[in-house]
Scaffold this active site. Structure first.
Site: not given
Ligand code: UD1
Ligand code: MG
Length: 490
Positions: A179, A396, A18, A389, A375, A22
């Site tokens: 059912n 990149y 199906g 820190a 990072y 809905r």
């Protein structure tokens, strides 16, 4: 869990053709996920727990997508294509044809009824095999039966037929016995009656449910077995029911882990996918999502506000307010609050990380500290190193990603920028604010910042009349007076 009911042969048909109108979705309904698995995946998994001889899954809407997912989940299943004739009856008719001359018991499951467990289905089979019914329907009594097919009983209380919501009279619609969309049939009787099912109903579909009335007309008895947990019969037809099914499944999963020795402080805000594994004495704090194939070892504390996808967490690790995906977190590690571990992050035992740290494809050695605002991307860091820190790997260059290698016992000064590709040898140090563009040998101190130069009186000269100039003037004359007094005292 394996269930061997008895020696009568069993085939399972799963209905998944199906569209699921809905749901109002481009994704086929049975591929919507709860507990980290598509709806139809839960159904197939439960089916396989019964060790059936054959499993057939009927597909049509987005055929390749659904068939692909099904075969990935269970390579042994038979995929059956439904033709243009709509309805659950047609789906079962074609699946039966694909099962050749199979003459045993056929268990029909709906791909959108995901919460039924193998124990309930085994009980249904046992009930069917213990009686003489040609079909046994799984039923449930619901407070709100809207949308389900209703079980209509005759004066003796025997199951007479099933009527769909859209075809029901007001009287029939007031019945609360529904059912569940799950049945066991004797294959030959099912085959014979399906050939007689028409499409004269509100939806113009060939209903599987019509077989029930037809069996009775042929003087074959039909039984109903009620589901021990009515909520498990929930059919997912819209997003409201999808969320409800997800919630019920999650409640079941959380409870299972609690009984295995996991502390879950707030089950309502804790989400655990079905494939997650947890150990005793894990603690899960509120608003935590443990997803995919995540595993957590004993003694670890996860949360609050933490989301782990496909992560491995070692013993006694503490993760607070962390977002992590495909990360391996060693024993005794602490991360957070507020850190983001992206794929390929591997943290050795005892690493301390966060707050506000992001890592990606970064391997960090035992005992290393990666605190405040860092990072680390495409990096390998040795043991017992301390990153100051704001240390950043500049990995990149707009074209390629480059690696950073940092040795053991290294200490970077605050705000060090490591321009990759770069290597810092064991024991190396960098000064605060260093921009490191050349490798640093073992044991060297790398400084890249120009020596500081103070231009005396700059503010008074260049910013006259400002508050800064006023206070600077006062401070400087006070300093002069002070210096004068000290001179006299010599
Ligand atoms: C169906 C039952 C209803 C029952 C309910 C339980 C019928 C006619 N009705 O209604 O009595 O109370 O399930 O949840 O069976 N499907 C196909 N091919 C089709 C149509 C549907 O394979 O042509 C599949 C669907 O993908 C779905 C399942 O059959 O997995 C049920 O179909 P759905 O349209 O959801 O039927 P319901 O209206 O829920
Ligand atoms: Mg349905």
């Amino acid at each position: 869990m394996t269930h061997n009911i008895d020696d009568r042969s069993l085939a399972v048909i799963v209905l998944a053709a199906g569209q699921g109108t809905r749901m109002k979705s481009t994704l086929p309904k049975v591929l919507h996920r709860i507990g980290g698995r598509p709806l139809v995946g839960h159904v197939i998994d439960t089916a396989l727990a019964l060790s059936p001889e054959r499993v057939a899954v009927v597909v049509r809407h987005e055929r390749d997508l659904v068939a692909g997912a099904v075969v990935e989940l269970a390579p042994g299943v038979v995929v059956v294509d439904q033709d243009e004739v709509p309805g659950t009856g047609r789906a079962v008719e074609l699946a039966l044809a694909a099962l050749d001359d199979f003459a045993g018991d056929v268990l029909v499951l709906s791909g959108d009824v995901p919460l039924l467990d193998a124990d309930t289905l085994a009980a249904l089979l046992t009930a069917h095999r213990g009686g003489d019914a040609a079909a046994t329907v799984l039923s449930a009594v619901l407070d709100d039966a809207t949308g389900y097919g209703r079980i209509i009983r005759d004066a003796d209380g025997a199951v007479a037929r099933i009527v769909e919501q859209k075809d029901a009279t007001a009287d029939e619609a007031s019945v609360t016995e529904i059912n569940a969309g799950v049945y066991v049939f004797q294959a030959p009787a099912l085959r014979a009656q399906l050939a007689l099912v028409g499409t004269a109903n509100a939806q113009g579909e060939k209903y599987l449910t019509d077989v029930v009335g037809l069996l009775r007309q042929a003087s074959l008895p039909v039984a109903a077995a009620s589901a021990p947990d009515a909520a498990a019969a929930l059919g997912v037809n819209d997003r409201v029911q999808l969320a409800e099914a997800a919630r019920l499944l999650n409640a079941r999963t959380v409870r299972r882990w609690q009984l295995e020795g996991v502390s879950v402080l707030d089950p309502a805000t804790t989400w655990i996918d079905v494939d997650v594994t947890l150990s005793p004495d894990v603690t899960v704090l509120p608003n935590t999502h443990l997803l995919g194939a995540t595993s957590v070892a004993t003694g670890a504390t996860i949360g609050p506000d933490t989301s782990l996808v496909d992560c491995e967490v070692g013993e006694d690790a503490v993760l607070r307010r962390v977002e992590a995906n495909l990360a391996v977190i060693g024993a005794g590690v602490t991360v957070g609050p507020y850190s983001h571990l992206r794929p390929g992050t591997v943290l050795g035992a005892g690493v301390k990380m966060g707050s506000f740290v992001e890592t990606k494809n970064a391997q960090v050695g035992e005992g290393t500290k990666v605190p405040h605002f860092i990072y680390l991307g495409d990096a390998e860091v040795g043991r017992n190193t301390n990153l100051g820190a704001g240390t950043i790997t500049a990995n990149y260059d707009d074209v390629h990603k480059h690696r950073t290698e940092i040795g053991d016992e290294v200490h970077t000064g605050s705000h060090t920028v490591l321009v990759a590709p770069i290597r810092l040898g064991d024991g190396a140090k960098t000064g605060a604010g260093a921009v490191i563009r050349k490798d640093v040998p073992a044991g060297a101190l790398a400084l890249s910042v120009a020596p500081q130069r103070n231009v005396e009186g700059w503010v008074e000269k260049n910013r006259p009349g400002t508050g800064a100039a006023d206070v600077a003037a006062k401070a400087r004359s006070a300093q002069k007076a002070d210096d004068g007094a000290q001179e006299e005292n010599r």
